[in-house]
Design an enzyme around this catalytic site. Structure first.
Site, short mmCIF file in Angstrom:
data_model
loop_
_atom_site.label_atom_id
_atom_site.label_comp_id
_atom_site.label_asym_id
_atom_site.label_seq_id
_atom_site.Cartn_x
_atom_site.Cartn_y
_atom_site.Cartn_z
CG PHE A 149 -0.24 0.46 2.50
CD1 PHE A 149 -0.13 1.82 2.80
CD2 PHE A 149 0.33 -0.45 3.38
CE1 PHE A 149 0.53 2.24 3.95
CE2 PHE A 149 1.00 -0.03 4.52
CZ PHE A 149 1.09 1.31 4.80
CE LYS A 173 -3.01 -8.31 -4.45
NZ LYS A 173 -3.32 -7.31 -3.38
CD GLU A 176 -5.64 -5.90 0.34
OE1 GLU A 176 -4.66 -5.64 -0.38
OE2 GLU A 176 -5.65 -6.84 1.16
NE ARG A 177 -3.65 -2.34 4.47
CZ ARG A 177 -4.36 -3.41 4.75
NH1 ARG A 177 -5.65 -3.44 4.49
NH2 ARG A 177 -3.81 -4.47 5.31
CB SER A 226 5.06 -7.41 5.50
OG SER A 226 4.12 -8.38 5.11
CB CYS A 281 10.43 -0.24 2.40
SG CYS A 281 11.00 0.49 0.87
CD GLU A 385 8.56 -2.98 8.14
OE1 GLU A 385 7.95 -4.06 7.96
OE2 GLU A 385 8.97 -2.27 7.21
P1 NAD Z 1 1.69 -6.61 2.98
O1 NAD Z 1 2.76 -7.64 3.02
O2 NAD Z 1 0.60 -6.66 3.99
O3 NAD Z 1 0.95 -6.61 1.55
C1 NAD Z 1 1.69 -6.65 0.34
C2 NAD Z 1 0.84 -7.35 -0.71
O4 NAD Z 1 0.58 -8.69 -0.30
C3 NAD Z 1 -0.52 -6.68 -0.94
O5 NAD Z 1 -0.79 -6.68 -2.31
C4 NAD Z 1 -1.47 -7.58 -0.16
O6 NAD Z 1 -2.76 -7.61 -0.73
C5 NAD Z 1 -0.82 -8.94 -0.25
N1 NAD Z 1 -1.09 -9.76 0.93
C6 NAD Z 1 -1.34 -9.34 2.19
N2 NAD Z 1 -1.54 -10.39 3.01
C7 NAD Z 1 -1.40 -11.50 2.28
C8 NAD Z 1 -1.47 -12.90 2.55
N3 NAD Z 1 -1.72 -13.35 3.78
N4 NAD Z 1 -1.27 -13.77 1.55
C9 NAD Z 1 -1.00 -13.33 0.31
N5 NAD Z 1 -0.92 -12.01 -0.02
C10 NAD Z 1 -1.11 -11.11 0.95
O7 NAD Z 1 2.43 -5.18 3.02
P2 NAD Z 1 1.78 -3.74 3.16
O8 NAD Z 1 1.28 -3.56 4.55
O9 NAD Z 1 0.87 -3.46 2.02
O10 NAD Z 1 3.09 -2.83 2.93
C11 NAD Z 1 3.99 -2.52 3.94
C12 NAD Z 1 5.17 -3.49 3.96
O11 NAD Z 1 5.83 -3.48 2.71
C13 NAD Z 1 6.23 -3.09 4.97
O12 NAD Z 1 6.70 -4.26 5.60
C14 NAD Z 1 7.31 -2.45 4.13
O13 NAD Z 1 8.60 -2.48 4.68
C15 NAD Z 1 7.23 -3.29 2.91
N6 NAD Z 1 7.81 -2.62 1.76
C16 NAD Z 1 9.04 -3.03 1.34
C17 NAD Z 1 9.64 -2.41 0.28
C18 NAD Z 1 10.99 -2.84 -0.19
O14 NAD Z 1 11.42 -2.36 -1.23
N7 NAD Z 1 11.70 -3.71 0.50
C19 NAD Z 1 8.99 -1.36 -0.39
C20 NAD Z 1 7.72 -0.98 0.05
C21 NAD Z 1 7.15 -1.62 1.13
#
Ligand code: NAD
Length: 501
Positions: A149, A173, A176-177, A226, A281, A385
């Site tokens: 998101f 994909k 969804e937020r 994450s 991130c 985090e």
């Molecule tokens: P998230 O892991 O909750 O979601 C990421 C994606 O995975 C979304 O599209 C979500 O719909 C999907 N998802 C969520 N739960 C899932 C599940 N149980 N099974 C399958 N798919 C699922 O992350 P977020 O809260 O949207 O974003 C924040 C996180 O992203 C933080 O941990 C941040 O550090 C990380 N991030 C990392 C980078 C990087 O370059 N390393 C860049 C941006 C964000």
């Protein structure tokens, strides 16, 4: 209430399932739209469209593909303000910050515009008598991106321009937020002349992700999010025979040495910690004060934290907006309370913040900047985090202790050192086990022609994103060994393994 639909084969489609999820304006706490939640039928429809489009798109010329990228880049520039406002309304970040992420994403499109150069193969003349060798790279097919998101425009832009420019077709994909940016970008691609089916969007959560990971028609998956989900996506995708790159979470340390300019360091650490409400991130979540710098540093950090202007992302003068959801706000405020219980000093307490002058924000998901001092490596505020506007200060005696602390942390995304010493900077960059390093630069996000990626739990697998690594990830190499015998030339074919002569 508006429903944000999938984008398949060149236009919006409602999707096969009736399920939707709310999309909030985090500044007001009000629902602003619903988003369709896709499943396997929607992913299958998108893959069918993308597979058909691949037949022609992969045969298009490099000139045609880079012309689409040039047009797309121009449209992104012209619509930066509009897209920025859309992102701000669903994510909460300031419009300027959203425009910044679009600009950084656009740099990847600019890299993709130069496709003709970066996709060049090499040629070796006369490797054996009358024999030449050359290589080239070909696209994989249908590839997918699953994104978080916190950068609804930039993170997908790390992926699709390179995937598409190298001849693949793409299924996004998004989170969804804040799903609207994905459809906005799809419309810009359409207007840039990208053929239908080359760029598709399926909205949703876990069901859509699982359908992508299980689909035989998808060759590769790029994931950013994450760490636990990155591990899941990597493992599941690899087991299904796909190429997977998976970028995870972070805990980024900024180390301040006694010879640093305190005002400069504190200014940059404050912006790096509280910009985008800490939902980056590459956010600075830990300041490591070395030696006698600690008291002075905390004093300046406190002053700066109190100066941060918190408000709705579209109001002039706002430095920091709300968190993305109510759950995120509650989680972050709970973490500040836990830190106090575990012995940290809460120097600035952002909990319970009320936004002045904006009655419409009474139900918004705001929390103010928090500054924690005397945090130790054992406390939850350090280990987790938090992904919110919380800066933890740890105190150590030497630079080597700071490096050891960073190296013991499971994450290794970004880190920064504030110093006036070249020797210290060199020691730091050579010895930290982190992928992206800043010297007097708090948020060292690489330019698009380098690749982006951390170490350890910040990158699962071995493939960083965009730049040269992006080209490598979205293509497969071929090496061709060629001989053109002269007419009627007598050449004996040996039965032993070919060697050059
Ligand atoms: P998230 O892991 O909750 O979601 C990421 C994606 O995975 C979304 O599209 C979500 O719909 C999907 N998802 C969520 N739960 C899932 C599940 N149980 N099974 C399958 N798919 C699922 O992350 P977020 O809260 O949207 O974003 C924040 C996180 O992203 C933080 O941990 C941040 O550090 C990380 N991030 C990392 C980078 C990087 O370059 N390393 C860049 C941006 C964000």
């Amino acid at each position: 209430m508006k429903t944000i639909e999938h984008w398949i084969n060149g236009g919006p489609v409602p999707g096969s399932e009736q399920r939707t999820a709310p999309v909030f304006n985090p500044a007001t706490g009000q629902e602003r739209a619903r988003v369709a939640l896709g499943g396997s039928a929607d992913v299958d429809a998108a893959v069918t469209a993308a597979t058909a489009a691949f037949e022609t798109w992969s045969e298009s010329s490099l000139t045609q593909r880079s012309q689409v990228m040039f047009a797309f880049r121009q449209l992104l520039l012209e619509h930066e303000e509009e897209l920025g406002r859309l992102i701000s309304a669903e994510h909460g970040k300031t419009v300027d910050d959203a425009r910044g992420e679009i600009a950084r994403g656009r740099e990847v499109v600019e890299f993709a515009c130069g496709l003709g150069d970066v996709l060049k193969g090499s040629f070796s003349d006369q490797v054996s008598r009358g024999v030449d060798v050359h290589n080239f790279r070909q696209p994989l097919g249908v590839v997918a991106g699953i994104t978080p998101f916190n950068f609804p425009a930039m993170v997908p832009l790390w992926m699709h321009p390179i995937a598409i420019a190298t001849g693949n077709t793409f299924l996004l994909k998004p989170s969804e937020r804040d799903p609207s940016a994905a459809n906005f970008v799809a419309e810009l691609y359409r207007r840039a002349g990208l053929p239908d089916g080359v760029f598709n969007v399926v909205h949703g959560g876990k069901d859509a992700v699982d359908a992508i990971l299980a689909h035989d028609g998808i060759e590769a998956v790029s994931f950013v999010g994450s760490t636990p989900i990155a591990k899941y996506v990597h493992e599941t995708g690899i087991s299904a025979g796909k190429r997977v790159q998976a970028l995870g979470g972070a805990k980024n340390h900024a180390v301040v040495l006694p010879d640093a300019d305190l005002e400069f360091a504190a200014n940059h650490i404050t912006a790096g910690a509280y910009g985008s409400a800490g939902e980056r991130c590459m956010a600075v979540s830990v300041a490591v004060a070395v030696g006698e710098v600690a008291d002075g540093l905390v004093e300046v950090l406190e002053r700066k934290a109190r100066e941060v202007e918190v408000g709705p992302g579209d109001a002039p003068g706002t430095d920091m907006g709300p968190l993305v959801t109510k759950a995120a706000q509650e989680r972050v405020e709970h973490a500040v309370g836990t830190a106090a219980t575990q012995g940290a000093t809460v120097v600035v307490d952002g909990r319970g913040l009320k936004v002045d002058g904006h009655p419409e924000c009474a139900e918004g998901f705001f929390t103010g900047p928090s500054l924690l001092d005397h945090v130790t490596a054992e406390m939850d505020a350090y280990k987790e985090e938090l992904f919110g506007p919380v800066l933890a200060v740890l105190r150590v005696d030497t630079l080597d202790e700071a490096i050891a602390l960073i190296n013991a942390n499971p994450y290794g995304n970004g880190t920064a050192l504030f110093t006036g010493s070249g020797e210290a900077a060199r020691r730091f960059q050579r010895n930290v086990r982190v992928g992206m390093i800043g010297v007097n630069v708090p948020v060292p996000v690489p330019m698009s022609y380098y690749s982006f990626g951390g170490w350890k739990d910040s990158l699962i697998g071995d493939s960083p994103i965009h730049g040269p690594e992006g080209i490598r990830f979205y293509t497969r190499p071929k090496v061709v060994t060629t001989r053109w015998p002269q007419p009627r030339q007598q050449v004996t074919a040996g039965f032993s393994f070919p060697t050059s002569s």
